[in-house]
Design a protein around this motif. Sequence first.
Motif, PDB file in Angstrom:
ATOM      1  N   ARG A 175      13.576  -3.124   6.293  1.00 25.02           N
ATOM      2  CA  ARG A 175      12.906  -4.310   6.813  1.00 25.02           C
ATOM      3  C   ARG A 175      11.781  -4.762   5.887  1.00 25.02           C
ATOM      4  N   ILE A 176      11.041  -3.809   5.334  1.00 23.98           N
ATOM      5  CA  ILE A 176       9.964  -4.141   4.390  1.00 23.98           C
ATOM      6  C   ILE A 176      10.542  -4.806   3.142  1.00 23.98           C
ATOM      7  N   THR A 219       0.822  -1.219   0.000  1.00 17.52           N
ATOM      8  CA  THR A 219       0.000   0.000   0.000  1.00 17.52           C
ATOM      9  C   THR A 219       0.848   1.258   0.000  1.00 17.52           C
ATOM     10  N   ASN A 220       2.176   1.104   0.032  1.00 14.68           N
ATOM     11  CA  ASN A 220       3.083   2.257   0.138  1.00 14.68           C
ATOM     12  C   ASN A 220       2.686   3.158   1.304  1.00 14.68           C
ATOM     13  N   SER A 221       2.330   2.511   2.418  1.00 14.76           N
ATOM     14  CA  SER A 221       1.933   3.265   3.605  1.00 14.76           C
ATOM     15  C   SER A 221       2.523   2.605   4.842  1.00 14.76           C
ATOM     16  N   VAL A 222       2.755   3.415   5.885  1.00 18.10           N
ATOM     17  CA  VAL A 222       3.244   2.892   7.163  1.00 18.10           C
ATOM     18  C   VAL A 222       2.410   3.488   8.283  1.00 18.10           C
ATOM     19  N   ASP A 235       2.315  -1.321   5.154  1.00 16.41           N
ATOM     20  CA  ASP A 235       3.482  -2.154   4.865  1.00 16.41           C
ATOM     21  C   ASP A 235       4.364  -2.369   6.088  1.00 16.41           C
ATOM     22  N   GLY A 236       4.248  -1.497   7.071  1.00 16.86           N
ATOM     23  CA  GLY A 236       5.059  -1.633   8.278  1.00 16.86           C
ATOM     24  C   GLY A 236       4.611  -0.640   9.331  1.00 16.86           C
ATOM     25  N   VAL A 237       5.171  -0.762  10.534  1.00 18.75           N
ATOM     26  CA  VAL A 237       4.765   0.064  11.674  1.00 18.75           C
ATOM     27  C   VAL A 237       6.004   0.602  12.389  1.00 18.75           C
ATOM     28  N   ILE A 238       5.951   1.875  12.772  1.00 12.36           N
ATOM     29  CA  ILE A 238       6.927   2.466  13.686  1.00 12.36           C
ATOM     30  C   ILE A 238       6.192   2.717  15.002  1.00 12.36           C
ATOM     31  N   LEU A 239       6.698   2.145  16.076  1.00 15.54           N
ATOM     32  CA  LEU A 239       5.985   2.164  17.354  1.00 15.54           C
ATOM     33  C   LEU A 239       6.873   2.678  18.471  1.00 15.54           C
ATOM     34  N   PHE A 272      -3.874  -0.734  12.133  1.00 17.96           N
ATOM     35  CA  PHE A 272      -2.864  -0.556  11.083  1.00 17.96           C
ATOM     36  C   PHE A 272      -2.764  -1.818  10.222  1.00 17.96           C
ATOM     37  N   HIS A 273      -2.732  -2.979  10.885  1.00 12.19           N
ATOM     38  CA  HIS A 273      -2.619  -4.244  10.151  1.00 12.19           C
ATOM     39  C   HIS A 273      -3.832  -4.466   9.253  1.00 12.19           C
TER      40      HIS A 273
END
Length: 332
Positions: A305-306, A59-62, A117-121, A111-112
């Motif tokens: 990582r992605i 999705t080109n989104s985080v 595509d990934g998460v910063i937490l 988010f999932h």
Amino acid sequence: MPTMAEVARRAGVSVSTVSHVINHTRFVSPEKAQLINDVIAAMGYQPNELARSLKVASTNSVGLAISAISNPYFTDIICAVEAECARLGLMVFLSDTQEDPDRELSVVRAFHQRRVDGVILAPSGAPQRAIDYLAEKKLPCVLIDRFADDRFDQIGVENQSSMRALIDHVASFGHKRIGYISGQPGLATTRERIGAFRVSLAANGLECLPHYVSPENVDTASATASTHAILSLPSPPTALVTGNNMTTIGAVRAIRERGLSIPADLSLAGFDDFEWADCFEPRLTLVAQPCTEIGRQAAALLCARIASSGLEPQAVRLQAALQVRQSCARPA
């Protein structure tokens, strides 16, 4: 809204050719690609990004989950993450977990479900359920500020050396009784800084007295109350060190409410430099964390990582800088 089929009809090509041009999934001659792009512009066609994401599995989104968006420290990190993600062509979805583990888990699940595509937490004080969910779903993730789980990439500041520089500076003025107002309980940064405070005192030949340490302050109000309590002791500290920007503000408020002067009556130094620290009188000596670099590297780590889930997790510790100003002096 025109469809891909209508674009293909007007361009005189197949629907699959239009799809390949839009998604860059197969070579199309430059002449034909230019024709299709001209038709797309003329018709005002907008690709269905949700359908496209299902097809290309991206999705080109985080997702960016921060524990306290209102905190200027995290605001600076958010800006850096967004700027780097924009440079990399990624959209950022931001949510405030409010230091609530239940909300934190809900945000990560959301988010999932939205196929980021990934998460910063920035983990809460009890983040295990959210972190276990991320691990179970194999969702790429970078933990920022708080080192909570070595299954993931993590980035933050070097707390040990930063606290040592802070205590060395305060002790250099001759202070023997140094108190500590720590940050929120349960956080990795809180534990690390309390530990580093004790070690740094010992390195300077000073004793860490338990009643001089306030280990749990969730906001500026609790930091104010803790500062009042420590300064009410029969033999109070001659200097205070604070664990973050919120506790610094709370401590300054209590010191002024008691009619004391910094640094004539009490020296003060702490973690987290902030924009208006120069506006205090006196100007405050604080550890400046590299917020912009933390945010930038977090976004870069997540993209790596992605792109390659097989990489070994990294733990990145960045150096902070002690900003020496006028809030410390020799004890009265």
